[in-house]
Design an enzyme around this catalytic site. Sequence first.
Site, PDB file in Angstrom:
ATOM      1  N   SER A  41       0.788  -1.290   0.052  1.00 26.82           N
ATOM      2  CA  SER A  41       0.030   0.190  -0.001  1.00 26.82           C
ATOM      3  C   SER A  41       0.779   1.204  -0.073  1.00 26.82           C
ATOM      4  O   SER A  41       0.386   2.359  -0.592  1.00 26.82           O
ATOM      5  CB  SER A  41      -0.919   0.131   1.262  1.00 26.82           C
ATOM      6  N   HIS A 248      -0.658   5.736   6.828  1.00 25.05           N
ATOM      7  CA  HIS A 248      -0.383   5.694   5.580  1.00 25.05           C
ATOM      8  C   HIS A 248       0.090   6.987   5.203  1.00 25.05           C
ATOM      9  O   HIS A 248      -0.598   8.068   5.562  1.00 25.05           O
ATOM     10  CB  HIS A 248      -1.325   5.269   4.381  1.00 25.05           C
TER      11      HIS A 248
END
Length: 267
Positions: A41, A248
Amino acid sequence: MRRSRLATLALTLAASFGVTMTLAAPAQAAPTDRYVALGDSYASGVGADSYTSESGSCLRSNNAYPALYNTNIRPASYRSVACSGATTTDVINNQLAALSSTTTLVSVTIGGNDVGFATIMSTCVLQGETQCVAAIQAAEDKARTQLPGKLANVYNGIRSRAPSARVVVVGYPVFYQLGTVCVGLSATSRAKINEGINLVDDITRTAASSAGFTFADVRSIFVGHQLCSYGEKWLHALNYLNLTVSYHPTAAGQSGGYYPVFRSAAG
Protein backbone atom coordinates in the site's frame (compact mmCIF):
# COMPACT_ATOMS: atom_id res chain seq x y z
CA MET A 1 32.30 50.88 -44.84
CA ARG A 2 33.18 50.94 -41.15
CA ARG A 3 29.53 50.48 -40.15
CA SER A 4 29.28 47.58 -42.58
CA ARG A 5 32.33 45.93 -41.10
CA LEU A 6 31.05 46.45 -37.56
CA ALA A 7 27.69 45.01 -38.53
CA THR A 8 29.37 42.03 -40.13
CA LEU A 9 31.52 41.52 -37.03
CA ALA A 10 28.48 41.75 -34.79
CA LEU A 11 26.59 39.22 -36.86
CA THR A 12 29.61 36.91 -36.87
CA LEU A 13 29.94 37.13 -33.08
CA ALA A 14 26.24 36.58 -32.63
CA ALA A 15 26.32 33.56 -34.89
CA SER A 16 29.38 32.19 -33.09
CA PHE A 17 27.72 32.76 -29.72
CA GLY A 18 24.63 30.97 -30.93
CA VAL A 19 26.68 27.99 -32.10
CA THR A 20 28.56 27.93 -28.82
CA MET A 21 25.34 28.00 -26.84
CA THR A 22 23.88 25.21 -28.95
CA LEU A 23 26.91 23.00 -28.42
CA ALA A 24 27.02 23.73 -24.68
CA ALA A 25 23.37 22.93 -24.05
CA PRO A 26 22.88 19.41 -22.68
CA ALA A 27 21.34 16.92 -25.04
CA GLN A 28 17.74 16.10 -24.16
CA ALA A 29 17.75 12.38 -24.77
CA ALA A 30 14.40 10.66 -24.97
CA PRO A 31 13.74 8.66 -21.76
CA THR A 32 14.30 4.99 -22.43
CA ASP A 33 13.53 3.35 -19.09
CA ARG A 34 10.92 0.65 -18.93
CA TYR A 35 9.73 1.03 -15.37
CA VAL A 36 7.69 -1.40 -13.25
CA ALA A 37 6.55 -0.63 -9.68
CA LEU A 38 5.95 -3.46 -7.21
CA GLY A 39 4.89 -3.57 -3.60
CA ASP A 40 2.25 -2.91 -0.99
CA SER A 41 0.00 0.00 0.00
CA TYR A 42 2.90 2.41 0.51
CA ALA A 43 3.86 1.87 -3.14
CA SER A 44 0.29 1.80 -4.46
CA GLY A 45 -0.46 5.08 -2.70
CA VAL A 46 -3.14 4.23 -0.15
CA GLY A 47 -3.97 7.47 1.67
CA ALA A 48 -2.96 9.70 -1.25
CA ASP A 49 -6.40 9.76 -2.95
CA SER A 50 -6.93 9.95 -6.74
CA TYR A 51 -7.12 6.16 -7.11
CA THR A 52 -7.23 4.72 -10.60
CA SER A 53 -10.40 2.89 -11.59
CA GLU A 54 -8.48 -0.07 -12.99
CA SER A 55 -6.73 -0.77 -9.68
CA GLY A 56 -9.86 -1.77 -7.75
CA SER A 57 -9.09 -2.84 -4.18
CA CYS A 58 -5.35 -2.44 -4.81
CA LEU A 59 -5.94 1.33 -4.52
CA ARG A 60 -3.22 2.59 -6.85
CA SER A 61 -3.07 6.37 -6.65
CA ASN A 62 -2.02 8.89 -9.26
CA ASN A 63 -0.25 10.61 -6.34
CA ALA A 64 1.88 7.59 -5.38
CA TYR A 65 5.62 7.92 -5.86
CA PRO A 66 5.76 5.53 -8.87
CA ALA A 67 2.99 7.46 -10.63
CA LEU A 68 4.71 10.77 -9.85
CA TYR A 69 7.91 9.44 -11.37
CA ASN A 70 5.99 8.45 -14.48
CA THR A 71 4.36 11.90 -14.71
CA ASN A 72 7.54 13.89 -14.17
CA ILE A 73 10.20 11.75 -15.86
CA ARG A 74 8.06 10.10 -18.54
CA PRO A 75 9.92 6.82 -19.03
CA ALA A 76 9.40 4.89 -22.26
CA SER A 77 6.93 2.64 -20.44
CA TYR A 78 5.44 2.44 -16.97
CA ARG A 79 3.35 -0.09 -15.11
CA SER A 80 2.45 -0.31 -11.44
CA VAL A 81 1.17 -3.58 -10.02
CA ALA A 82 1.61 -2.50 -6.38
CA CYS A 83 -1.37 -3.49 -4.28
CA SER A 84 -2.79 -2.63 -0.90
CA GLY A 85 -2.24 -5.45 1.59
CA ALA A 86 0.46 -7.18 -0.43
CA THR A 87 2.99 -9.43 1.28
CA THR A 88 6.23 -10.82 -0.10
CA THR A 89 4.31 -13.92 -1.19
CA ASP A 90 1.82 -11.76 -3.09
CA VAL A 91 4.66 -10.00 -4.91
CA ILE A 92 6.14 -13.34 -5.95
CA ASN A 93 2.83 -14.90 -6.98
CA ASN A 94 1.00 -11.92 -8.46
CA GLN A 95 3.39 -9.09 -9.32
CA LEU A 96 6.67 -10.45 -10.66
CA ALA A 97 4.98 -11.48 -13.90
CA ALA A 98 4.91 -7.79 -14.84
CA LEU A 99 8.71 -7.88 -15.21
CA SER A 100 10.63 -8.98 -18.28
CA SER A 101 14.11 -8.98 -19.73
CA THR A 102 13.35 -5.54 -21.22
CA THR A 103 12.54 -3.96 -17.83
CA THR A 104 15.23 -1.42 -16.95
CA LEU A 105 13.93 0.08 -13.68
CA VAL A 106 12.09 -1.57 -10.79
CA SER A 107 10.88 -0.13 -7.49
CA VAL A 108 9.56 -2.22 -4.61
CA THR A 109 8.25 -1.44 -1.13
CA ILE A 110 7.38 -4.62 0.76
CA GLY A 111 7.75 -6.35 4.11
CA GLY A 112 5.48 -4.39 6.43
CA ASN A 113 2.52 -6.73 6.00
CA ASP A 114 4.72 -9.77 6.53
CA VAL A 115 5.31 -8.64 10.10
CA GLY A 116 1.73 -7.46 10.63
CA PHE A 117 1.83 -3.64 10.57
CA ALA A 118 -1.95 -3.31 10.48
CA THR A 119 -2.62 -5.84 13.25
CA ILE A 120 0.00 -4.26 15.47
CA MET A 121 -1.48 -0.79 15.12
CA SER A 122 -4.96 -2.14 15.90
CA THR A 123 -3.60 -3.84 19.02
CA CYS A 124 -1.83 -0.68 20.15
CA VAL A 125 -4.91 1.50 19.66
CA LEU A 126 -7.48 -0.88 21.14
CA GLN A 127 -5.67 -2.89 23.82
CA GLY A 128 -3.27 -0.53 25.51
CA GLU A 129 0.44 -0.22 26.20
CA THR A 130 1.24 -3.67 27.58
CA GLN A 131 -0.36 -5.53 24.70
CA CYS A 132 1.08 -3.06 22.22
CA VAL A 133 4.64 -3.58 23.38
CA ALA A 134 4.18 -7.34 23.45
CA ALA A 135 2.75 -7.42 19.92
CA ILE A 136 5.64 -5.36 18.57
CA GLN A 137 8.21 -7.51 20.34
CA ALA A 138 6.69 -10.64 18.77
CA ALA A 139 6.76 -8.94 15.36
CA GLU A 140 10.40 -7.94 15.86
CA ASP A 141 11.31 -11.53 16.69
CA LYS A 142 9.51 -12.68 13.54
CA ALA A 143 11.20 -10.00 11.47
CA ARG A 144 14.66 -11.06 12.59
CA THR A 145 14.09 -14.73 11.85
CA GLN A 146 11.83 -14.69 8.80
CA LEU A 147 11.95 -11.37 6.96
CA PRO A 148 15.50 -11.64 5.53
CA GLY A 149 14.62 -14.89 3.75
CA LYS A 150 11.28 -13.57 2.50
CA LEU A 151 12.90 -10.45 1.08
CA ALA A 152 15.69 -12.48 -0.50
CA ASN A 153 13.08 -14.57 -2.31
CA VAL A 154 11.46 -11.42 -3.72
CA TYR A 155 14.77 -9.91 -4.74
CA ASN A 156 15.94 -13.14 -6.37
CA GLY A 157 12.68 -13.24 -8.31
CA ILE A 158 13.15 -9.67 -9.50
CA ARG A 159 16.70 -10.31 -10.64
CA SER A 160 15.69 -13.52 -12.40
CA ARG A 161 12.93 -11.84 -14.42
CA ALA A 162 14.61 -8.47 -14.97
CA PRO A 163 18.33 -9.28 -15.05
CA SER A 164 19.44 -5.90 -16.42
CA ALA A 165 17.18 -3.64 -14.38
CA ARG A 166 18.20 -1.07 -11.81
CA VAL A 167 16.28 -2.02 -8.68
CA VAL A 168 15.38 0.48 -5.96
CA VAL A 169 14.06 -0.91 -2.68
CA VAL A 170 12.07 1.83 -0.93
CA GLY A 171 11.59 1.70 2.83
CA TYR A 172 9.01 2.95 5.34
CA PRO A 173 8.83 6.18 7.34
CA VAL A 174 8.99 6.10 11.13
CA PHE A 175 5.52 7.04 12.36
CA TYR A 176 6.06 9.23 15.42
CA GLN A 177 8.13 12.19 16.45
CA LEU A 178 9.05 11.56 20.07
CA GLY A 179 9.46 14.05 22.89
CA THR A 180 6.45 16.16 21.95
CA VAL A 181 3.08 16.66 23.60
CA CYS A 182 0.84 14.11 21.90
CA VAL A 183 -2.53 12.62 22.74
CA GLY A 184 -3.50 9.02 22.08
CA LEU A 185 -0.91 6.26 22.47
CA SER A 186 1.52 6.38 25.36
CA ALA A 187 5.09 7.55 24.84
CA THR A 188 6.25 3.99 25.49
CA SER A 189 3.96 2.61 22.79
CA ARG A 190 5.03 5.25 20.29
CA ALA A 191 8.71 4.60 20.94
CA LYS A 192 8.23 0.85 20.56
CA ILE A 193 6.35 1.32 17.26
CA ASN A 194 9.22 3.42 15.96
CA GLU A 195 11.69 0.78 17.10
CA GLY A 196 9.82 -1.89 15.14
CA ILE A 197 9.71 0.20 11.95
CA ASN A 198 13.42 0.97 12.24
CA LEU A 199 14.15 -2.73 12.57
CA VAL A 200 12.15 -3.58 9.43
CA ASP A 201 13.92 -0.80 7.51
CA ASP A 202 17.35 -1.93 8.70
CA ILE A 203 16.66 -5.56 7.77
CA THR A 204 15.36 -4.43 4.38
CA ARG A 205 18.41 -2.24 3.76
CA THR A 206 20.74 -5.16 4.54
CA ALA A 207 18.79 -7.53 2.29
CA ALA A 208 18.75 -4.99 -0.55
CA SER A 209 22.49 -4.46 -0.27
CA SER A 210 23.12 -8.21 -0.31
CA ALA A 211 21.12 -8.44 -3.54
CA GLY A 212 23.07 -5.59 -5.11
CA PHE A 213 20.04 -3.30 -5.07
CA THR A 214 19.77 0.35 -3.99
CA PHE A 215 17.95 1.10 -0.74
CA ALA A 216 15.99 4.36 -0.70
CA ASP A 217 15.63 5.38 2.94
CA VAL A 218 12.73 7.78 3.55
CA ARG A 219 13.08 8.01 7.32
CA SER A 220 15.09 11.21 7.54
CA ILE A 221 13.01 13.20 5.06
CA PHE A 222 9.84 12.47 7.07
CA VAL A 223 11.34 13.93 10.27
CA GLY A 224 9.29 16.98 11.21
CA HIS A 225 6.31 15.64 9.27
CA GLN A 226 5.53 12.59 11.39
CA LEU A 227 2.60 12.07 13.71
CA CYS A 228 3.03 14.15 16.88
CA SER A 229 5.34 16.56 15.05
CA TYR A 230 4.68 20.29 14.83
CA GLY A 231 5.07 20.48 11.04
CA GLU A 232 2.71 19.51 8.24
CA LYS A 233 1.74 15.89 8.78
CA TRP A 234 2.75 13.58 5.94
CA LEU A 235 1.07 10.56 7.56
CA HIS A 236 -2.58 9.93 8.33
CA ALA A 237 -3.38 9.42 11.99
CA LEU A 238 -5.98 6.86 13.02
CA ASN A 239 -9.08 7.58 10.93
CA TYR A 240 -12.19 5.87 12.28
CA LEU A 241 -14.19 6.91 9.22
CA ASN A 242 -11.67 5.41 6.81
CA LEU A 243 -9.46 2.91 8.62
CA THR A 244 -7.68 1.91 5.42
CA VAL A 245 -5.78 5.21 5.16
CA SER A 246 -4.65 5.19 8.79
CA TYR A 247 -0.86 5.37 9.20
CA HIS A 248 -0.28 5.76 5.46
CA PRO A 249 1.38 8.69 3.67
CA THR A 250 -0.79 11.55 2.50
CA ALA A 251 -0.45 12.94 -1.01
CA ALA A 252 2.05 15.44 0.44
CA GLY A 253 3.96 12.56 2.01
CA GLN A 254 4.22 10.84 -1.35
CA SER A 255 5.25 13.99 -3.25
CA GLY A 256 7.38 15.65 -0.60
CA GLY A 257 8.83 12.53 1.02
CA TYR A 258 8.74 9.40 -1.08
CA TYR A 259 9.09 10.86 -4.56
CA PRO A 260 12.32 12.89 -4.15
CA VAL A 261 14.05 10.03 -2.33
CA PHE A 262 13.06 7.54 -5.00
CA ARG A 263 13.90 9.97 -7.81
CA SER A 264 17.39 10.43 -6.43
CA ALA A 265 17.94 6.71 -5.99
CA ALA A 266 16.58 5.82 -9.42
CA GLY A 267 19.26 7.91 -11.13
